[in-house]
Motif scaffolding. Structure first.
Motif, PDB file in Angstrom:
ATOM      1  N   GLY A  32      27.198  89.696  50.927  1.00  9.94           N
ATOM      2  CA  GLY A  32      26.169  88.670  51.044  1.00  9.94           C
ATOM      3  C   GLY A  32      26.323  87.781  52.253  1.00  9.94           C
ATOM      4  N   PHE A  33      26.860  88.326  53.342  1.00 12.15           N
ATOM      5  CA  PHE A  33      27.123  87.487  54.516  1.00 12.15           C
ATOM      6  C   PHE A  33      25.849  87.119  55.275  1.00 12.15           C
ATOM      7  CE2 PHE A  33      31.453  87.091  53.980  1.00 12.15           C
ATOM      8  CZ  PHE A  33      32.060  86.476  55.057  1.00 12.15           C
ATOM      9  N   HIS A  34      24.760  87.829  55.030  1.00 11.49           N
ATOM     10  CA  HIS A  34      23.513  87.450  55.696  1.00 11.49           C
ATOM     11  C   HIS A  34      23.062  86.066  55.212  1.00 11.49           C
ATOM     12  CE1 HIS A  34      19.662  87.951  57.731  1.00 11.49           C
ATOM     13  NE2 HIS A  34      19.062  87.562  56.614  1.00 11.49           N
ATOM     14  N   LYS A  35      23.093  85.875  53.892  1.00 16.19           N
ATOM     15  CA  LYS A  35      22.717  84.574  53.332  1.00 16.19           C
ATOM     16  C   LYS A  35      23.738  83.511  53.709  1.00 16.19           C
ATOM     17  CE  LYS A  35      20.154  86.338  49.343  1.00 16.19           C
ATOM     18  NZ  LYS A  35      20.082  86.398  47.854  1.00 16.19           N
ATOM     19  N   LEU A  36      25.025  83.895  53.680  1.00 21.48           N
ATOM     20  CA  LEU A  36      26.072  82.929  54.015  1.00 21.48           C
ATOM     21  C   LEU A  36      25.948  82.463  55.459  1.00 21.48           C
ATOM     22  CD1 LEU A  36      29.706  82.842  52.908  1.00 21.48           C
ATOM     23  CD2 LEU A  36      29.296  82.908  55.365  1.00 21.48           C
ATOM     24  N   SER A  37      25.708  83.404  56.377  1.00 21.13           N
ATOM     25  CA  SER A  37      25.609  83.040  57.795  1.00 21.13           C
ATOM     26  C   SER A  37      24.386  82.182  58.059  1.00 21.13           C
ATOM     27  CB  SER A  37      25.581  84.296  58.671  1.00 21.13           C
ATOM     28  OG  SER A  37      24.432  85.087  58.395  1.00 21.13           O
ATOM     29  N   ASP A  38      23.291  82.428  57.335  1.00 22.58           N
ATOM     30  CA  ASP A  38      22.098  81.589  57.487  1.00 22.58           C
ATOM     31  C   ASP A  38      22.355  80.178  56.952  1.00 22.58           C
ATOM     32  OD1 ASP A  38      20.641  83.571  58.683  1.00 22.58           O
ATOM     33  OD2 ASP A  38      19.576  84.171  56.860  1.00 22.58           O
ATOM     34  N   HIS A  39      23.002  80.113  55.795  1.00 21.48           N
ATOM     35  CA  HIS A  39      23.232  78.796  55.176  1.00 21.48           C
ATOM     36  C   HIS A  39      24.130  77.919  56.042  1.00 21.48           C
ATOM     37  CE1 HIS A  39      23.677  75.830  52.005  1.00 21.48           C
ATOM     38  NE2 HIS A  39      24.982  75.830  52.239  1.00 21.48           N
ATOM     39  N   TYR A  40      25.181  78.514  56.626  1.00 19.49           N
ATOM     40  CA  TYR A  40      26.114  77.737  57.442  1.00 19.49           C
ATOM     41  C   TYR A  40      25.752  77.771  58.926  1.00 19.49           C
ATOM     42  CZ  TYR A  40      28.873  77.429  53.187  1.00 19.49           C
ATOM     43  OH  TYR A  40      29.286  77.184  51.904  1.00 19.49           O
ATOM     44  N   GLN A  41      24.543  78.233  59.198  1.00 22.37           N
ATOM     45  CA  GLN A  41      23.945  78.153  60.538  1.00 22.37           C
ATOM     46  C   GLN A  41      24.797  78.814  61.609  1.00 22.37           C
ATOM     47  OE1 GLN A  41      23.036  73.976  61.211  1.00 22.37           O
ATOM     48  NE2 GLN A  41      22.147  73.747  59.189  1.00 22.37           N
TER      49      GLN A  41
END
Length: 286
Positions: A32-41
């Protein structure tokens, strides 16, 4: 452990010992790193902080497990390699994979604030990784695996660099950028980068183009006049005793784990660092 009438349940455990005398590659991937990378910009197309954090966690894994001889990382993925002579955990797949994954995740979370001090982790956006173990019976196959990952790094990075320049600098929508890039080859993407955005892809940082290679540093050696046969089977010299394994671990622990961004497809990298394929520690640098 004391015997009891319930001990029969152990019979349901299945053996998962990996093939002997083969290279073991444990590859981990972010979940789920796509969502994680978006959330933490995370910065697009590459966030140097995120890559340095991945490398820092991988270095700690290498330090904790001296049986590892090399590792390669790109994006949210890392491959950790055990030599064919490795007998750690009796070569049990589940033990090797879970140890790598849990140790890496622990250090990734522990070191997060060093690289993202203003963005503390919080649920549900917490990093986690999955992993698998694959065996390769020869030096040539192991090298081809490493080459595959580095080629993949180049292909994906060239695409992502072009795509995000078209979106962020060119004002295109994600859909339009994807459509224009569909069916393009490397030359087309290089041309888009240079003509539209003045970017020479060759000048991009090596970490983005080549990924990260981790290994223990001993004195570099001059390439051999006759290259070793690439597809020679890697068979250890008999089964090492526990004392021999302990001695090699101590020697490896003394060596510094370095992070490099170099070509691992050509022979030069391997010929100058013969200890990686041989499994025998070299001489420590002065």
């Amino acid at each position: 452990m004391a015997n009891s009438k319930f001990e029969y349940v152990k019979d349901f455990e299945q053996p998962d010992i990996l093939l002997p005398s083969t290279w073991i590659v444990v590859r981990i991937d972010g979940r789920g790193f796509h969502k994680l990378s978006d959330h933490y910009q995370f910065t697009k197309p590459n966030d140097r902080r995120a890559l340095d954090l991945m490398n820092a966690a991988a270095v700690e894994v290498m330090k904790e497990l001296p049986d590892l001889c090399i590792a390669y990382g790109v994006s949210d993925e890392f491959s950790f390699v055990f030599h064919p002579s490795c007998q750690l955990f009796e070569r049990r797949s589940a033990k090797l994979v879970t140890t790598i994954v849990s140790t890496f995740t622990a250090y990734y979370i522990h070191k997060w604030t060093e690289y993202f001090p203003s963005m503390p982790l919080h649920p549900p956006y917490l990093p986690s990784f999955d992993g698998r173990a694959v065996v390769y019976p020869s030096n040539g196959l192991l090298r081809d695996y490493m080459s595959w990952r580095q080629v993949d790094c180049h292909i994906n990075n060239l695409y992502n660099t072009t795509f995000w320049m078209m979106v962020l600098k060119g004002g295109m929508s994600n859909t339009d950028a994807e459509q224009e890039l569909k069916g393009t080859v490397s030359g087309d993407k290089n041309e888009i980068l240079f003509k539209r955005f003045g970017i020479n892809y060759n000048n991009e940082e090596e970490i983005y183009k080549k990924g990260s290679v981790l290994y223990r540093q001993f004195e570099l050696q001059e390439p051999k006049s006759q290259e070793e046969e690439k597809d020679g089977t890697a068979v250890p010299e008999g089964k090492q005793s526990r004392s021999q394994q302990d001695k090699l671990r101590k020697l490896r622990r003394k060596a510094q784990v370095v992070v490099d961004h170099v070509d691992i497809i050509k022979d030069d990298f391997w010929e100058r660092r013969p200890w990686i394929l041989s499994g025998k520690p070299g001489k420590l640098p002065a």
